[in-house]
Design an enzyme around this catalytic site. Structure first.
Site, PDB file in Angstrom:
ATOM      1  N   LYS A 159       0.825  -1.223   0.000  1.00 35.21           N
ATOM      2  CA  LYS A 159       0.000   0.000   0.000  1.00 35.21           C
ATOM      3  C   LYS A 159       0.853   1.265   0.000  1.00 35.21           C
ATOM      4  CE  LYS A 159      -4.482  -1.581   1.342  1.00 35.21           C
ATOM      5  NZ  LYS A 159      -5.513  -1.736   2.351  1.00 35.21           N
ATOM      6  N   LYS A 192      -3.207  -9.090  -7.331  1.00 30.82           N
ATOM      7  CA  LYS A 192      -4.537  -9.507  -6.872  1.00 30.82           C
ATOM      8  C   LYS A 192      -5.651  -8.707  -7.542  1.00 30.82           C
ATOM      9  CE  LYS A 192      -6.574  -8.350  -2.805  1.00 30.82           C
ATOM     10  NZ  LYS A 192      -6.911  -8.204  -1.393  1.00 30.82           N
ATOM     11  N   LYS A 250     -11.013  -4.438  -5.658  1.00 27.62           N
ATOM     12  CA  LYS A 250     -12.129  -3.553  -5.979  1.00 27.62           C
ATOM     13  C   LYS A 250     -11.689  -2.109  -6.152  1.00 27.62           C
ATOM     14  CE  LYS A 250     -14.077  -4.515  -1.456  1.00 27.62           C
ATOM     15  NZ  LYS A 250     -13.227  -3.974  -0.403  1.00 27.62           N
TER      16      LYS A 250
HETATM   17  P1  AMP Z   1     -11.013  -6.501   0.566  1.00 26.65           P
HETATM   18  O1  AMP Z   1     -11.791  -6.400  -0.702  1.00 26.65           O
HETATM   19  O2  AMP Z   1      -9.552  -6.281   0.357  1.00 26.65           O
HETATM   20  O3  AMP Z   1     -11.620  -5.700   1.694  1.00 26.65           O
HETATM   21  O4  AMP Z   1     -11.100  -8.041   1.018  1.00 26.65           O
HETATM   22  C1  AMP Z   1     -12.226  -8.609   1.637  1.00 26.65           C
HETATM   23  C2  AMP Z   1     -12.110 -10.118   1.673  1.00 26.65           C
HETATM   24  O5  AMP Z   1     -12.108 -10.665   0.339  1.00 26.65           O
HETATM   25  C3  AMP Z   1     -10.833 -10.629   2.327  1.00 26.65           C
HETATM   26  O6  AMP Z   1     -11.134 -11.786   3.057  1.00 26.65           O
HETATM   27  C4  AMP Z   1      -9.929 -10.943   1.176  1.00 26.65           C
HETATM   28  O7  AMP Z   1      -9.004 -11.953   1.477  1.00 26.65           O
HETATM   29  C5  AMP Z   1     -10.926 -11.423   0.117  1.00 26.65           C
HETATM   30  N1  AMP Z   1     -10.425 -11.080  -1.223  1.00 26.65           N
HETATM   31  C6  AMP Z   1     -10.339  -9.842  -1.756  1.00 26.65           C
HETATM   32  N2  AMP Z   1      -9.850  -9.895  -3.011  1.00 26.65           N
HETATM   33  C7  AMP Z   1      -9.574 -11.204  -3.257  1.00 26.65           C
HETATM   34  C8  AMP Z   1      -9.030 -11.899  -4.373  1.00 26.65           C
HETATM   35  N3  AMP Z   1      -8.662 -11.271  -5.480  1.00 26.65           N
HETATM   36  N4  AMP Z   1      -8.913 -13.253  -4.301  1.00 26.65           N
HETATM   37  C9  AMP Z   1      -9.305 -13.910  -3.168  1.00 26.65           C
HETATM   38  N5  AMP Z   1      -9.813 -13.312  -2.074  1.00 26.65           N
HETATM   39  C10 AMP Z   1      -9.956 -11.973  -2.102  1.00 26.65           C
END
Ligand code: AMP
Ligand code: TRP
Length: 338
Positions: free
Chosen positions: A121, A203, A206
């Site tokens: 980040k 990765k 969003k």
């Molecule tokens: P975030 O969108 O970063 O707040 O992530 C929320 C949840 O979704 C967390 O448990 C992450 O590990 C999972 N997550 C987010 N993006 C991915 C991805 N590309 N692949 C697998 N898990 C994801």
């Protein structure tokens, strides 16, 4: 009142930094419908965490509240039941920020500096390397430990944070007795990390600036098809559908998505698609992705219509979360003689 004492507790959170993605779904959300039967589940919308990457540019509109309602409707569409589980917004429950401050006294600078997500980040948000970005995992520890959580459902990218949470809890307990339950990580039955479609070594996220990297659960189905058909592959003249994240990160990512959604293992898929060209493989994959997402969307639109219902769910969730977390916060204050 929901009886959170009798069963094991599962806690999870997602930041409302944008619309939810196929990565969120495969990484964690697809599991929720099943696990809520087994555990008392808390589904937190981590809006305080989302502040860490917020810009001070006032021309940017964040639409936090609309995003939050979208998220609740998507949670419901993925099978979360507000009767079985608690859905709430982190900033509605003040105990989180209070325990966060207390726990910061039990985490070392070096430990936080080693967090991979922090390192990534600070290279992405070069102009806004704020203190909260650094302390992000401590707030996560507060979220989890406040509810005497047994299991944390997250994608594999969050493993390091949950390991740190366990370390903090053990450190605190070693001084003050068994105040916190040490949580375990709960990874989806088929562990997966979905990568960005145009840059498959990073990765799917969003908050990616390149929207072609990400499949949003609320994308129009034609857009999803196009994003998948145009996803980056490689220049293999034989266009082999083979899993190899070093030589073929794009195809490997598409195979992972397909494997996840069809519950078939990768080698079976490699065999099934061995005579396919990339384009035809992508067409088949997009049918399957669209099928899964269209089911979610149908339910989403139904739930999203009734904003008052969604707001009531959050009010109820905040009330319950406060009752439960307050009890644990008081035990912490007590042992600290505060
Ligand atoms: P975030 O969108 O970063 O707040 O992530 C929320 C949840 O979704 C967390 O448990 C992450 O590990 C999972 N997550 C987010 N993006 C991915 C991805 N590309 N692949 C697998 N898990 C994801
Ligand atoms: N940090 C998590 C993420 O970025 C979101 C989150 C906040 C979370 N608090 C949590 C996840 C508590 C699990 C438990 O994905």
């Amino acid at each position: 009142m929901l009886n959170v004492k009798k069963q094991d507790v599962m806690f999870t959170g997602i930041q409302p930094t944008g619309l939810l993605t196929l990565g969120n779904y495969c990484g964690t959300m697809c599991n929720w419908k099943i696990i809520q039967k087994k555990y008392q589940c808390f589904f937190c919308i981590a809006d305080l965490h989302a502040l860490t990457t917020r810009s001070y540019d006032h021309s940017i509109k964040y639409n936090f509240s609309a995003n939050i309602l979208d998220m609740v409707a998507l949670y419901l569409a993925c099978g979360v039941s507000p009767y079985d589980s608690i859905i709430f917004v982190q900033s509605h429950v003040y105990t989180h920020s209070q325990l966060y401050w207390i726990l910061s006294n039990f985490v070392y600078f070096g430990e936080l500096s080693r967090m991979t997500q922090f390192k990534k980040k600070i290279s992405t948000y070069k102009k806004n390397i704020n203190l909260s970005l650094f302390c992000y995992p401590v707030l996560m520890a507060a979220d989890i430990l406040l509810y005497q959580t047994n299991y944390v459902s997250v994608g594999s990218d969050q493993k390091q944070h949950v390991e740190l949470v366990k370390k903090i809890a053990r450190r605190f307990n070693s001084i003050y007795g068994d105040v916190f339950i040490i949580p375990d990580i709960l990874i989806t039955s088929r562990e997966c990390k979905i990568m960005a479609l145009q840059e498959p070594t990073k990765k799917m996220s969003k908050s990616d600036n390149n929207k072609n990297n990400t499949i949003f659960l609320l994308d129009n189905l034609d857009v999803i098809r196009l994003k998948l058909l145009q996803s980056l592959t490689d220049s293999d003249p034989l266009s082999r559908i083979k899993y190899n994240i070093y030589d073929k990160p794009g195809i490997s990512n598409l195979l992972s998505i397909l494997s996840f959604l069809t519950q078939q293992n990768i080698s079976a898929l490699e065999y099934e698609f061995k005579n396919y060209r990339y384009f035809d493989f992508k067409k088949q994959l997009s049918d399957i992705v669209c099928d899964t997402i269209s089911k979610i969307q149908k339910l989403y639109f139904k739930f999203r219509e009734d904003e008052n219902y969604l707001i009531d769910i959050l009010k109820f969730g905040a009330k319950k979360s406060l009752i439960y977390s307050k009890k644990n916060l008081f035990s912490v204050l007590q042992v600290l003689d505060l």
